[in-house]
Enzyme design. Structure first.
Site, mmCIF file in Angstrom:
data_model
loop_
_atom_site.group_PDB
_atom_site.id
_atom_site.type_symbol
_atom_site.label_atom_id
_atom_site.label_comp_id
_atom_site.label_asym_id
_atom_site.label_seq_id
_atom_site.Cartn_x
_atom_site.Cartn_y
_atom_site.Cartn_z
ATOM 1 N N HIS A 1 -9.427 25.428 28.990
ATOM 2 C CA HIS A 1 -8.280 25.195 28.106
ATOM 3 C C HIS A 1 -7.208 24.344 28.802
ATOM 4 O O HIS A 1 -6.045 24.748 28.899
ATOM 5 C CB HIS A 1 -7.691 26.536 27.633
ATOM 6 N N GLU B 1 -12.291 33.522 25.505
ATOM 7 C CA GLU B 1 -11.601 33.001 26.698
ATOM 8 C C GLU B 1 -10.419 33.861 27.150
ATOM 9 O O GLU B 1 -9.957 33.762 28.288
ATOM 10 C CB GLU B 1 -11.086 31.572 26.441
ATOM 11 N N ARG C 1 -10.243 25.371 19.143
ATOM 12 C CA ARG C 1 -10.146 26.813 19.383
ATOM 13 C C ARG C 1 -11.556 27.372 19.496
ATOM 14 O O ARG C 1 -12.450 27.004 18.715
ATOM 15 C CB ARG C 1 -9.411 27.523 18.232
ATOM 16 N N ASP D 1 -13.549 22.892 25.829
ATOM 17 C CA ASP D 1 -12.305 23.199 26.546
ATOM 18 C C ASP D 1 -11.799 24.573 26.135
ATOM 19 O O ASP D 1 -10.816 25.058 26.677
ATOM 20 C CB ASP D 1 -11.237 22.131 26.229
HETATM 21 P P1 NAD Z 1 -2.909 19.084 12.841
HETATM 22 O O1 NAD Z 1 -2.308 20.174 12.034
HETATM 23 O O2 NAD Z 1 -2.167 17.793 12.991
HETATM 24 O O3 NAD Z 1 -4.379 18.731 12.294
HETATM 25 C C1 NAD Z 1 -5.295 19.701 11.902
HETATM 26 C C2 NAD Z 1 -6.125 19.113 10.781
HETATM 27 O O4 NAD Z 1 -7.165 20.039 10.454
HETATM 28 C C3 NAD Z 1 -5.306 18.848 9.498
HETATM 29 O O5 NAD Z 1 -5.504 17.546 9.050
HETATM 30 C C4 NAD Z 1 -5.870 19.880 8.525
HETATM 31 O O6 NAD Z 1 -5.849 19.434 7.181
HETATM 32 C C5 NAD Z 1 -7.289 20.028 9.050
HETATM 33 N N1 NAD Z 1 -7.969 21.221 8.558
HETATM 34 C C6 NAD Z 1 -7.440 22.407 8.198
HETATM 35 N N2 NAD Z 1 -8.413 23.231 7.759
HETATM 36 C C7 NAD Z 1 -9.570 22.536 7.834
HETATM 37 C C8 NAD Z 1 -10.916 22.830 7.514
HETATM 38 N N3 NAD Z 1 -11.264 24.010 6.992
HETATM 39 N N4 NAD Z 1 -11.838 21.878 7.718
HETATM 40 C C9 NAD Z 1 -11.491 20.659 8.201
HETATM 41 N N5 NAD Z 1 -10.238 20.317 8.516
HETATM 42 C C10 NAD Z 1 -9.290 21.247 8.339
HETATM 43 O O7 NAD Z 1 -3.203 19.752 14.262
HETATM 44 P P2 NAD Z 1 -3.413 19.005 15.657
HETATM 45 O O8 NAD Z 1 -2.118 18.862 16.344
HETATM 46 O O9 NAD Z 1 -4.269 17.811 15.445
HETATM 47 O O10 NAD Z 1 -4.244 20.115 16.446
HETATM 48 C C11 NAD Z 1 -5.550 20.474 16.056
HETATM 49 C C12 NAD Z 1 -5.972 21.726 16.811
HETATM 50 O O11 NAD Z 1 -6.104 21.418 18.194
HETATM 51 C C13 NAD Z 1 -4.932 22.866 16.808
HETATM 52 O O12 NAD Z 1 -5.062 23.658 15.635
HETATM 53 C C14 NAD Z 1 -5.282 23.642 18.041
HETATM 54 O O13 NAD Z 1 -6.190 24.664 17.700
HETATM 55 C C15 NAD Z 1 -5.986 22.625 18.929
HETATM 56 N N6 NAD Z 1 -5.266 22.349 20.191
HETATM 57 C C16 NAD Z 1 -5.918 22.551 21.360
HETATM 58 C C17 NAD Z 1 -5.272 22.279 22.557
HETATM 59 C C18 NAD Z 1 -5.956 22.449 23.888
HETATM 60 O O14 NAD Z 1 -5.293 22.422 24.943
HETATM 61 N N7 NAD Z 1 -7.276 22.589 23.946
HETATM 62 C C19 NAD Z 1 -3.943 21.845 22.541
HETATM 63 C C20 NAD Z 1 -3.332 21.639 21.317
HETATM 64 C C21 NAD Z 1 -3.990 21.894 20.129
#
Ligand code: NAD
Length: 334
Positions: free
Chosen positions: A298, A266, A237, A261
């Site tokens: 994105h 954005e 994000r 990305d």
């Molecule tokens: P997930 O919930 O499986 O994993 C997120 C991880 O971050 C968890 O292990 C959590 O414990 C950890 N976390 C939470 N707070 C934290 C902190 N302060 N410091 C370090 N780690 C922390 O989520 P995911 O499916 O792996 O997705 C991760 C992120 O990817 C989403 O939150 C979203 O913002 C982003 N995303 C982007 C796109 C894109 O198209 N660019 C698409 C999907 C998801």
């Protein structure tokens, strides 16, 4: 059920229509290209469900309008729910459902794509060859093998990303507030605290969610702790990163490469064609003027596999609510 689908592009219709037609009792989907916000909420008048995406604005005022007009369910076509005022949604009795996982591979692989683009300067090389310029000056890269990758957020995407990088022969450092054995089980991977990850990583990739605690996780202070010439990758994000601090880091050489990305502001740029407009965002324009910055709009999630899964889960979520069955993908106020 009547569903107002906001921020719709042709590909959203394509995949949602297929999933909806395959449902036992298909819904009445009405597509709006516009984003949901306070001004456009009136379009959803009389729709029990509103379906939104990452840059829609579901703040308290928007949610209040929706609730007053009869909306009961907000179905997110994404995993992150930082665009929703959860407190307001809870007070208004609005249910929120999301797509917690669609294709974590899509995002993880895109992060790797950005690394390879930067590491071997493929963006420059591609343009050079098209220009019949076959020289190599300025294209010098470095091996990923033996480099140290810092993974911030080792959930579904972060862990898959780490597995791919392990295949390149990289050393893996992870930081997560909730460590898990999927990441620590990867050969050569270990959890460290954030300062150690920042100090030792050649490449840092962000995979944690946007929360109040992670807003501007990458800032002047954390950038200072990084290795000189570090590569920073953000497919998570935009607001995880203080963009002005990154720009200053690029200018001093503290940051050697940036692959994004997502971008802090954005919302008014991405998913739209601005090729005939003058972009007013000076920070974005400056950022993309650097040779060592690669930005995609994105698109990390944007694979056939992911769109199929997003559409299927979204339709299933809406059907579950309509049928009163368990909402497995409900987002609750924590
Ligand atoms: P997930 O919930 O499986 O994993 C997120 C991880 O971050 C968890 O292990 C959590 O414990 C950890 N976390 C939470 N707070 C934290 C902190 N302060 N410091 C370090 N780690 C922390 O989520 P995911 O499916 O792996 O997705 C991760 C992120 O990817 C989403 O939150 C979203 O913002 C982003 N995303 C982007 C796109 C894109 O198209 N660019 C698409 C999907 C998801």
């Amino acid at each position: 059920m009547k569903v107002a689908v906001f921020s719709t592009r042709s590909y959203d219709r394509q995949f949602l229509d297929v999933a909806n037609q395959a449902a036992n009792s298909p819904h009445e989907l009405e597509y709006f290209e516009t984003k949901l916000n306070e001004k456009t909420a009136s379009l959803a008048n009389g729709f029990s469900c509103v379906c939104i995406f990452v840059n829609d604005v579901a703040n308290a005022a928007t949610l209040k309008s929706l609730a007053e007009q009869g909306t009961k369910l907000i179905a997110l076509r994404c995993a992150g729910y930082n665009m929703i005022d959860m407190q307001a949604a809870s007070e208004l009795g609005l249910k929120i459902v999301r797509v917690p996982a669609y294709s974590p591979y899509a995002v993880a692989e895109h992060a790797v794509g950005l690394i390879l683009m930067l590491n071997r300067k493929l963006n420059k090389a591609y343009n050079r060859v098209r220009d019949d310029n076959f020289t190599l000056d300025g294209l010098l890269g470095f091996d990923l093998h033996n480099s140290t990758i810092g993974v911030i957020g080792t959930g579904k995407i972060g862990t898959i990303f780490a597995q791919i990088m392990q295949g390149f022969g990289c050393h893996l450092l992870g930081y997560d507030v909730y460590p898990n054995e999927h990441f620590s089980g990867i050969a050569g991977a270990k959890y460290v605290d954030l300062p150690e990850l920042l100090a030792k990583s050649d490449i840092i990739s962000l995979h944690c969610p946007l929360l109040p605690s992670t807003h501007h996780l990458i800032n002047r202070d954390t950038i200072e702790q990084m290795k000189q010439g570090v590569m920073l990758i953000n497919t998570s994000r935009g607001q995880l990163v203080d963009t002005r601090a990154v720009i200053d880091g690029i200018k001093t050489g503290q940051i050697g490469y940036v692959g994004l990305d997502v971008y802090e502001e954005e919302e008014d740029l991405f998913f739209q064609d601005h090729s005939d407009n003058v972009i007013q965002d000076d920070t974005f324009q400056l950022l993309q003027s650097f040779q060592n910055v690669v930005i995609t709009a994105h698109q990390a999630f944007f694979t056939k596999n992911a769109l199929t899964a997003i559409a299927q889960t979204t339709i299933d979520n809406i059907s579950s609510w309509e049928q009163g069955t368990e909402l497995t993908n409900e987002v609750k106020l924590s």
